[in-house]
Design an enzyme around this catalytic site. Structure first.
Site, short mmCIF file in Angstrom:
data_model
loop_
_atom_site.label_atom_id
_atom_site.label_comp_id
_atom_site.label_asym_id
_atom_site.label_seq_id
_atom_site.Cartn_x
_atom_site.Cartn_y
_atom_site.Cartn_z
N LYS A 1 -14.41 19.97 24.06
CA LYS A 1 -14.11 20.87 22.59
C LYS A 1 -13.02 20.65 22.14
CE LYS A 1 -17.19 24.07 25.12
NZ LYS A 1 -17.36 25.22 26.15
N VAL B 1 -18.41 24.68 19.93
CA VAL B 1 -17.10 24.98 20.42
C VAL B 1 -17.19 26.83 20.41
CG1 VAL B 1 -14.73 25.11 20.14
CG2 VAL B 1 -15.91 23.08 19.49
#
Lengths: 433, 433
Positions: free
Chosen positions: B205, B132
């Site tokens: 994410k 992420v």
């Protein structure tokens, strides 16, 4: 399961916030760590009864020795500031094998070698995340996140008081003296604001970040430090007219010539992220040779944000102490048996403010759209200008609604799309809340 | 001193960047950690000879089993993507007691329970910081920095491709198709851009961040996902005229009603920090009940920033593996015996661009000032407007110089201050470089 016992030295703003956090978030912290963290003792020489803390299991004392001598205490939290008693507390705690957590930037900037040596030689750990940038985890980011990077430079707004004053000079057109007085009235500046407005507090933090980023020790006195007391309104106006904001920056660079380090007011481009850091907030930009340009932003001071950083350090130490007994920090932060499965709310059940864009054949149809919103009981907060129109028979027009349930807005727009004068399907875009 | 041996599966963009970082920054990493980190094997089925990596000590293989079966390898880095072979690599590595590092958000979003269970049951560790926000240490910040906070919500721009397209639609007045095509030509979007523009990558994410922030497991399919392919130029223009920018956001909130989680284009106030995130950059805003509002910003993708996150995880694992042998992460990141004392350059020896503000009695004196700069060989890049004047016989006027040595600028301004028509001392403010 071991309990991590904490002794807090100083029940001022941050000390009280730390006790409040450990009390209020106790169950989520224990869920994440697997162990309880308890404040067992607190040392203060000031009144503390009105602090919104449950003192039933906390022994309050006026002597820090009661904490240092307590063999049950694992982590000593130093929040009294200065470099006298504060230094003794940290060195003593580490010397006795306890861990220490501090927010004391002045101490670390001036006595880093002594303090870090004590930490290095102790089985205990030293946490100082709260010393720079309040709740912003910048120490951890540099030490761990950018551990593989060569840090080339950093630059930051790391004094909330100075930034509050400069923001109000710029946004509200105030002169320095007026802005300072208001900052004092609102509690953003102390009675003696010298450390904040003359850049000294910023300089303390720059030294800590330089030592961490460049893996070296530096002398505080070698840093160039210039504050904001010489900034006049006309400087801010002229800079603004030339496309810049004025911010008090702490900066350092590992350059070809050597290590640059300085604190001074600086012009930053008006559309840069640093220029948009307003009020008492902080932001620190770090440049690493692989990660490139990064920035961390958050509350730079204050009871609760600083307590967040103090407690992050206490948890880190607790995890390390308990890992010596074989435990590990789980990849998802909490042990797997503490993870429940949860459902996500369907979007229909959420609410938002909405931007709805129509394409109309005739601008008189706007009245009908407004009436439809009114009939549906959805208030319109803003209508777009109509000068945006360009394509023939497709006049783009938008409405901003109040906050409303998604299913109500969707139902209305579905109805509207069936109206004869809506030439193209309208577009719903949610407004970030 | 133990060497941490690394096997890299996949020598694509991030895999090559990881090997380059570990080679280029080897000495600074060893200084910080006390142990060397070596890539001993790499698996790839693509050509690799031109990758700017020294392969003299790296065995290249076309089978990941050569890495998994190698008992000397401590950390297996999975950078091939997808959820087929990638999953096998991570599960196998953990099952054999090795540690695993991955940037694979699709895998974690869809198989988190299986992967995190394997990590929990393994003596090895799992690092996924790179999954992420590229080089932004957001996983670490939530897991450690905000470990004491109840996370109430987060919101972020976490897909660089979509942000690049929206930025160019907004700044350069392009339509979606043109902006997408340019993003593909510049390498910011893939040939099949579906995952990026339809919000799927952002959604992966969001699930990872939700699980970490809310300490629970979620089903990917329950997330509301809407991309940016339906955004037209007129939407961006209308939103701009109403004071907003349009960004593709991934958001979640632990609300009274339940867990909200969604991905969609959203209007954000034009003067907000998220609105000012341009091009392929990412920014993630997290709100905790004590830390308050925070934001982390940086490159969201790309070879080197993502490699920075991968290596941060490898170092973290190396420190843990070596701490099992009694070592600790030192408070100042490097062991004390690796800390040298360094000097800071005097400000006179630095250089900068300068803003110099004068107060003049007569605006005709500007010519004399300009001549003085010319005589001193310091180029003037910008002159302020003169309409700023207000006080009688004190006309504020400012000059922006080129980048020049501090001592030269100071000498010139000292001379200028002695001129008869300079009614007040002029003010020098440096421009942030």
């Amino acid at each position: 399961m071991k309990t991590i016992n904490v002794g807090i030295c100083g029940l001022g703003t941050v000390g009280a916030g730390t006790a409040q956090l450990l009390e209020k978030n106790a169950s989520i912290i224990q869920k994440r760590t697997g162990f309880p963290i308890k404040v067992t003792k607190a040392a203060t020489i000031d009144p503390y009864e009105d602090l919104d803390i449950d003192f039933s299991e906390i022994t309050v004392t006026d002597s820090v020795d009661d904490i240092l001598n307590d063999s049950e205490i694992d982590v000593v939290v130093e929040l009294i500031g200065g470099d006298g008693l504060a230094k003794k507390i940290i060195l003593d705690a580490l010397d006795r094998g306890k861990s220490a957590v501090t927010a004391n930037k002045a101490l670390l900037a001036k006595h880093s070698e002594e303090v870090f040596t004590a930490a290095y030689n102790s089985p205990g750990f030293l946490g100082y995340e709260a010393s720079v940038g309040g709740g912003i985890p910048i120490i951890r980011s540099i030490k761990e996140g950018f551990a593989g990077d060569e840090i080339e430079s950093f630059s930051g707004i790391i004094n909330g008081t100075a930034n509050f004053i400069l923001s109000s000079m710029s946004n509200d057109n105030k002169d320095f003296a007026t802005a300072l007085k208001e900052a004092q009235e609102k509690g953003f500046a102390e009675a003696d604001p010298t450390f904040d407005i003359e850049g000294i507090d910023t300089a303390h933090k720059v030294i800590i970040l330089m030592e961490l980023a460049f893996n070296a020790l530096f002398e505080f006195d070698q840093l160039y430090v210039e504050g904001i007391s010489g900034i006049e309104s006309c400087d801010i106006k002229l800079a603004k007219s030339m496309g810049y904001a004025i911010k008090l920056l702490g900066m350092a660079r590992n350059s070809q010539k050597g290590f640059e380090g300085k604190v001074h007011p600086a012009l930053v481009k008006s559309d840069s992220m640093l220029a948009n850091v307003q009020g008492a907030f902080n932001a620190i930009s770090v440049y690493g040779n692989f990660v490139g340009h990064t920035m961390s932003y958050g509350a730079g001071a204050g009871s609760h944000p600083t307590a967040s950083a103090v407690v992050g350090d206490i948890i880190d130490i607790g995890r390390r102490l308990s890992s010596l007994g074989g435990e590990q920090v789980p990849a998802l932060s909490v042990p797997l048996d503490q993870l429940s499965k949860q459902t996500i709310l369907p979007i229909d059940e959420t609410e938002s403010q909405y931007f709805v864009r129509f394409k109309l054949a005739d601008e008189n149809d706007i009245q009908a759209i407004k009436k439809s919103f009114q009939a549906a009981g959805i208030a319109v907060q803003q209508l777009s200008d109509l000068k945006q129109s360009s394509e023939a028979a497709q006049i783009p027009f938008a409405i901003l609604t109040e906050i409303v349930a998604e299913h109500r807005l969707q139902a209305l727009v579905k109805d509207l799309n069936n109206l004869p004068f809506i030439t193209h399907p309208s577009k719903i875009i949610r407004v970030d809340s």
